[in-house]
Write an enzyme that holds these catalytic residues in place. Sequence first.
Site, PDB file in Angstrom:
ATOM      1  CG  ASN A  33      -2.062   0.968   1.079  1.00  0.00           C
ATOM      2  OD1 ASN A  33      -3.046   0.660   0.415  1.00  0.00           O
ATOM      3  ND2 ASN A  33      -1.932   2.157   1.645  1.00  0.00           N
ATOM      4  NE  ARG A  34      -0.926   6.676  -2.348  1.00  0.00           N
ATOM      5  CZ  ARG A  34      -1.793   7.619  -2.682  1.00  0.00           C
ATOM      6  NH1 ARG A  34      -1.572   8.360  -3.728  1.00  0.00           N
ATOM      7  NH2 ARG A  34      -2.901   7.811  -1.988  1.00  0.00           N
ATOM      8  CB  VAL A  76      -5.494   1.754  -6.825  1.00  0.00           C
ATOM      9  CG1 VAL A  76      -4.327   1.079  -6.133  1.00  0.00           C
ATOM     10  CG2 VAL A  76      -5.377   1.568  -8.340  1.00  0.00           C
ATOM     11  CB  ALA A  78     -12.129   3.550 -11.126  1.00  0.00           C
ATOM     12  CB  SER A 127     -20.201  -7.662  -7.729  1.00  0.00           C
ATOM     13  OG  SER A 127     -21.357  -7.280  -6.998  1.00  0.00           O
ATOM     14  CE  LYS A 181     -19.216  -4.840  -9.548  1.00  0.00           C
ATOM     15  NZ  LYS A 181     -19.222  -3.497  -9.108  1.00  0.00           N
ATOM     16  CG  HIS A 184     -23.557  -6.368 -10.898  1.00  0.00           C
ATOM     17  ND1 HIS A 184     -23.301  -5.398  -9.952  1.00  0.00           N
ATOM     18  CD2 HIS A 184     -23.949  -7.467 -10.206  1.00  0.00           C
ATOM     19  CE1 HIS A 184     -23.515  -5.883  -8.747  1.00  0.00           C
ATOM     20  NE2 HIS A 184     -23.913  -7.141  -8.876  1.00  0.00           N
ATOM     21  CG  ASN A 185     -22.035  -1.626 -10.141  1.00  0.00           C
ATOM     22  OD1 ASN A 185     -21.929  -2.830  -9.984  1.00  0.00           O
ATOM     23  ND2 ASN A 185     -21.269  -0.766  -9.511  1.00  0.00           N
ATOM     24  CD  GLU A 188     -24.987  -2.217  -6.668  1.00  0.00           C
ATOM     25  OE1 GLU A 188     -24.231  -3.163  -6.969  1.00  0.00           O
ATOM     26  OE2 GLU A 188     -24.568  -1.164  -6.164  1.00  0.00           O
ATOM     27  CE1 TYR A 189     -25.329   2.637  -8.973  1.00  0.00           C
ATOM     28  CE2 TYR A 189     -26.327   4.667  -9.733  1.00  0.00           C
ATOM     29  CZ  TYR A 189     -25.242   3.990  -9.245  1.00  0.00           C
ATOM     30  OH  TYR A 189     -24.072   4.671  -9.028  1.00  0.00           O
ATOM     31  CE  LYS A 259     -17.406   4.612  -3.578  1.00  0.00           C
ATOM     32  NZ  LYS A 259     -18.302   3.538  -3.080  1.00  0.00           N
ATOM     33  NE  ARG A 442     -35.762  11.859 -37.956  1.00  0.00           N
ATOM     34  CZ  ARG A 442     -35.195  11.104 -38.882  1.00  0.00           C
ATOM     35  NH1 ARG A 442     -35.910  10.178 -39.491  1.00  0.00           N
ATOM     36  NH2 ARG A 442     -33.937  11.261 -39.210  1.00  0.00           N
ATOM     37  CG  HIS A 448     -34.794  14.037 -41.650  1.00  0.00           C
ATOM     38  ND1 HIS A 448     -33.448  14.260 -41.786  1.00  0.00           N
ATOM     39  CD2 HIS A 448     -35.267  15.056 -40.885  1.00  0.00           C
ATOM     40  CE1 HIS A 448     -33.107  15.357 -41.116  1.00  0.00           C
ATOM     41  NE2 HIS A 448     -34.199  15.870 -40.575  1.00  0.00           N
TER      42      HIS A 448
END
Length: 465
Positions: A33-34, A76, A78, A127, A181, A184-185, A188-189, A259, A442, A448
Amino acid sequence: MSQAEIGLIGLGTMGSALALNIADNGFDIAVFNRTTSVTQDFAKEAGPLADKITPTESLADFVAAIKEPRAIILMVPAGDPVDDQIAALADLIGPNDLIIDAGNANFHDTNRRVRAIKTPFLGIGVSGGEEGARFGPAIMGGGPKEHWDRVSHILSAIAAKFQDSPCADWMGEEGAGHFVKAVHNGIEYADMQLIAETYGLMRDGLGMDSAAIGKIFEGWNEGVLQSYLVEISGKVAGTVDGATNAPLLDVIVDAAGQKGTGRWTAIEAQHLATPIPVIEAAVVARNLSARRDQRARMEELFGTGPTEINADDLPVSLMEQAMICGKILCYDQGFGMIRGASEQFGWNLQLPAIAQVWREGCIIRSAMLDDMASAFTDDADRSLMAAPFFADLISKTHDSLRKVVSVAALHGVAVPAHASALAYFDAMRTGRGTANMIQGQRDFFGLHGFARLDDGTSDNHGPWA
Ligand code: 6PG
């Protein structure tokens, strides 16, 4: 000194838990670790697992402590910290050493890194929060398959198990693991938002207290909605605040943090043109939740939204059915987005494997995911809505979703995720939609062009001047 099988950099909450999990599964691990005191504290607190852990105080010592060819996990934050860490390692590691980014990276960054970094690189989505990382997360791998194969024995050992099968798998090339992932998040929301809206209906419409609401969620967790998120929502609602003796929920500020992964999913869905309105509604709801002052001012201006709902108009079972329906429609969208990305990025993502990985360890784990895995194993090309098991469930529950959304609208309770799910359902089952009007507009203002139903020709124009 015997050398470690793997190394891990970044001993924050998730990194520490993952390192202990690796050691607990019998693998020698070097850690760095730093901030050196963090490494020292971690080693001190490792207890009997300390024998398997080599704490190091410089990056050079860390690298030297790992068996070649090395495998190094980065845990670490993102973004730039990942690039900085890769740059710091560059002069210390050999051409066959493997770097594994296990943070919540944006998959575009992982795509870039897989292509640009000279040494082997993997991006894996992990996760399950702290407990998952410590005792068994779900792991979604991305990058060259041969690199995954080098470490899959470790990742499978530390992953959650669903009936003895590890919830860790290679999803595809490049940033495919981090992409899966992110979806997935996003889901999750949406799962969380559907639950929060139901909580709102019970609290503001039915006037129920938190403890009673917690009991309802506890009950739902025994049925079709059995899931980690419903389970913890029951626990959250049932918790009393030690300081005030009030329900804890009543003292928590109603502004949700984020996040960014849910937002990335919503943005990416727009790029891919894959509709995920329930997830988008959940992201919007989080953004809106943060506008507390404005909401308070609007309440003063217009009066409060929620008015009392008669319990006969909103039985608890109706809300359960509505959530079942909303959840299936949300997952239909999430898997649809994965399918769209797979086609557009050439990733060959396997929906059965993804549903299988999500069955245990991750935040969205649920009983329904096992049924989804079966549905996609039967036919991976069919949408979830069309799979017989889920089509049947939707047929039995969409009326409840409609009633809940209607009651909520009539009584001023905002239920954007439920309402988005319903609109999606109605739009998806309307063979003849209304975009013919959009095409007419349109063409009117921009020439169009439109396709004709009768003769199948395209690029037609209306008689407007
Ligand atoms: C998981 C979670 C995790 C996520 C946090 C916070 O799968 O373990 O998705 O990765 O970072 O739950 O996410 P937000 O801050 O965006 O809510």
